[in-house]
Design a protein around this motif. Structure first.
Motif, mmCIF file in Angstrom:
data_model
loop_
_atom_site.group_PDB
_atom_site.id
_atom_site.type_symbol
_atom_site.label_atom_id
_atom_site.label_comp_id
_atom_site.label_asym_id
_atom_site.label_seq_id
_atom_site.Cartn_x
_atom_site.Cartn_y
_atom_site.Cartn_z
ATOM 1 N N UNK A 174 -3.149 3.963 9.127
ATOM 2 C CA UNK A 174 -3.334 5.298 8.576
ATOM 3 C C UNK A 174 -2.741 5.350 7.168
ATOM 4 N N UNK A 175 -3.130 6.375 6.422
ATOM 5 C CA UNK A 175 -2.578 6.536 5.083
ATOM 6 C C UNK A 175 -1.211 7.220 5.182
ATOM 7 N N UNK A 176 -0.297 6.966 4.205
ATOM 8 C CA UNK A 176 -0.414 5.984 3.133
ATOM 9 C C UNK A 176 -0.159 4.577 3.682
ATOM 10 N N UNK A 177 -0.632 3.574 2.952
ATOM 11 C CA UNK A 177 -0.446 2.208 3.424
ATOM 12 C C UNK A 177 1.036 1.867 3.518
ATOM 13 N N UNK A 178 1.797 2.164 2.469
ATOM 14 C CA UNK A 178 3.262 2.034 2.492
ATOM 15 C C UNK A 178 3.838 3.115 1.593
ATOM 16 N N UNK A 217 0.335 3.754 13.388
ATOM 17 C CA UNK A 217 0.237 5.209 13.389
ATOM 18 C C UNK A 217 1.601 5.860 13.258
ATOM 19 N N UNK A 218 2.459 5.246 12.471
ATOM 20 C CA UNK A 218 3.787 5.782 12.182
ATOM 21 C C UNK A 218 3.811 6.280 10.737
ATOM 22 N N UNK A 219 4.844 7.032 10.320
ATOM 23 C CA UNK A 219 4.940 7.442 8.924
ATOM 24 C C UNK A 219 4.921 6.255 7.969
ATOM 25 N N UNK A 220 4.442 6.475 6.748
ATOM 26 C CA UNK A 220 4.201 5.399 5.790
ATOM 27 C C UNK A 220 5.404 4.541 5.466
ATOM 28 N N UNK A 221 6.594 5.117 5.512
ATOM 29 C CA UNK A 221 7.783 4.349 5.204
ATOM 30 C C UNK A 221 8.128 3.316 6.250
ATOM 31 N N UNK A 222 7.486 3.414 7.422
ATOM 32 C CA UNK A 222 7.757 2.468 8.506
ATOM 33 C C UNK A 222 6.621 1.476 8.699
ATOM 34 N N UNK A 223 5.777 1.296 7.707
ATOM 35 C CA UNK A 223 4.594 0.452 7.866
ATOM 36 C C UNK A 223 4.807 -1.014 7.495
ATOM 37 N N UNK A 224 5.610 -1.273 6.487
ATOM 38 C CA UNK A 224 5.614 -2.605 5.876
ATOM 39 C C UNK A 224 5.995 -3.720 6.857
ATOM 40 N N UNK A 225 7.101 -3.587 7.541
ATOM 41 C CA UNK A 225 7.558 -4.668 8.419
ATOM 42 C C UNK A 225 6.601 -4.921 9.588
ATOM 43 N N UNK A 283 -8.124 -0.827 -1.065
ATOM 44 C CA UNK A 283 -8.034 0.555 -1.521
ATOM 45 C C UNK A 283 -6.667 1.156 -1.216
ATOM 46 N N UNK A 284 -6.099 0.798 -0.061
ATOM 47 C CA UNK A 284 -4.768 1.298 0.266
ATOM 48 C C UNK A 284 -3.739 0.891 -0.764
ATOM 49 N N UNK A 285 -3.834 -0.339 -1.237
ATOM 50 C CA UNK A 285 -2.932 -0.828 -2.278
ATOM 51 C C UNK A 285 -3.191 -0.127 -3.605
ATOM 52 N N UNK A 286 -4.462 -0.012 -3.964
ATOM 53 C CA UNK A 286 -4.821 0.651 -5.215
ATOM 54 C C UNK A 286 -4.347 2.105 -5.220
#
Length: 379
Positions: free
Chosen positions: A95-99, A72-80, A355-358
């Protein structure tokens, strides 16, 4: 021993607290919460009765041993943190966006598939009650063969909202990430999930925003708008994302002989003259839902050639989580399905990292803004 799904939360703001409450509503156990700032995460954990609070995500995975995590953080902090959770064997709700990019989003989807974990992608406004009603009506043939869809919205957002993640592409900001994802999910839920083609244009109408300290909750960021925007000591951050977009798409539908045309028009900073809406047009009738995310009411234009407001069917109304706020209700609906799936119960299909990736790859394409045809040579 408890057979509850154990969940670790990443993020302490509006979304993190909302996700935690939604998982509790679904019968899960919140075993811990992680945030950037020790004092904040400790305060939130105490307020919500969460037994573990920390600032080290990998340590929290080891200490809490969750079955699932929610991001539940901003998308730029999702990947790691998502990568680490999947490697740990956790199911992931995000949550969206996935990354922040299609490349990293696809990598997460591929990793989740390889590791065999379940994922859920929370472009969750497809669970708005009147959207689900529209889905049923279209499937029942109420508008005949679906032909085209319009999604029109103008948010009139304050231009001087403090500079933050929503202003930065690298942090998952922009109106495509935070509006289009929901709109696309709504339309595909009604018409069909297969996206055939897409074309779009984006524009940054903002330019810059004031830099203000102390903004921790996305929902209260308006409270931090500086009173004196002409203060010479005020610092400004440069926006690098879109605040308006126009997207055309074609969707495949089992109910239509030809691709269904879809128009998505959004002005994040522009005022609306009339209400925002979503409309589905067919060969025999049309559906109109008031509200940018289909909050309702819903109107049907049918054989009598007039618009008629339709009440929400009782079974749809009865299945809606009882909580204030569209966002919170939709989280609860999707998380309830996700938890049931983790527990091995039968559930209807829901959106995953596929879907998140797409969606993220589509957003990358739209942002290229390279679909224009030069016609200056024509006479």
């Amino acid at each position: 021993m408890s057979n509850k799904v154990k969940v670790l939360v990443h993020g302490t703001g509006f979304a993190g607290q909302g996700h935690a409450e939604a998982f509790r509503y679904a019968g899960a156990e919140i075993v811990g919460i992680v945030g950037r700032t020790e004092s904040v995460v400790n305060e939130v954990a105490k307020k919500m009765g969460i037994p573990y609070a920390g600032t080290d995500w990998q340590q929290a995975l080891q200490d809490c041993k969750p079955d699932a995590v929610t991001i539940a953080t901003p998308g730029g902090a999702h990947y790691d943190p998502i990568t680490q959770a999947i490697e740990f064997g956790c199911h992931v709700f995000c949550d969206k966006p996935l990354t922040q990019s299609g490349e990293t989003a696809k990598a997460l989807h591929d990793l989740a598939v390889a590791k065999g974990v379940k994922t859920a992608f929370a472009a969750s406004f497809r669970y708005m009650p009147d959207v689900m009603h529209a889905k049923r009506l279209v499937a029942e043939g109420a508008i005949g063969e679906p032909l085209e869809v319009e999604c029109i919205s103008h948010f009139n957002l304050e231009r001087d909202i403090p500079f933050g993640w929503s202003h930065r592409k690298e942090d998952g900001g922009g109106r495509l990430n935070n509006n289009f994802t929901h709109k696309l999910s709504i339309v595909t839920s009604v018409i069909g999930e297969k996206i055939l083609s897409i074309n779009g244009e984006v524009r940054d109408d903002l330019g810059k925003a004031p830099i203000v300290e102390g903004v921790h909750n996305f929902k209260t960021r308006r409270d931090f708008i500086p009173k004196d925007l002409n203060d010479p000591s005020l610092k400004w951050g440069e926006s690098n994302v879109e605040w308006s977009y126009t997207v055309l798409a074609q969707l495949e539908s089992e109910m239509a002989k030809q691709p269904v045309s879809v128009l998505f028009k959004h002005g994040g900073l522009h005022p609306r003259f009339n209400e925002d809406y979503i409309a589905f047009y067919g060969s025999k009738g049309s559906i109109y839902i008031k509200g940018h995310y289909g909050s309702g009411p819903l109107y049907l234009y049918g054989d009598n050639k007039t618009w008629q407001e339709l009440p929400l069917p009782a079974d749809i109304a009865a299945d809606i989580p009882d909580v204030d706020g569209d966002t919170e209700r939709n989280w609860r609906y999707l998380i309830r399905e996700f938890v049931k799936d983790i527990q091995g119960q039968s559930v209807a299909p829901y959106q995953t990292f596929k879907e998140g990736s797409q969606y993220q790859q589509l957003i990358d394409l739209i942002r290229q803004n390279d679909n224009w045809v030069d016609v200056t040579h024509l006479q």
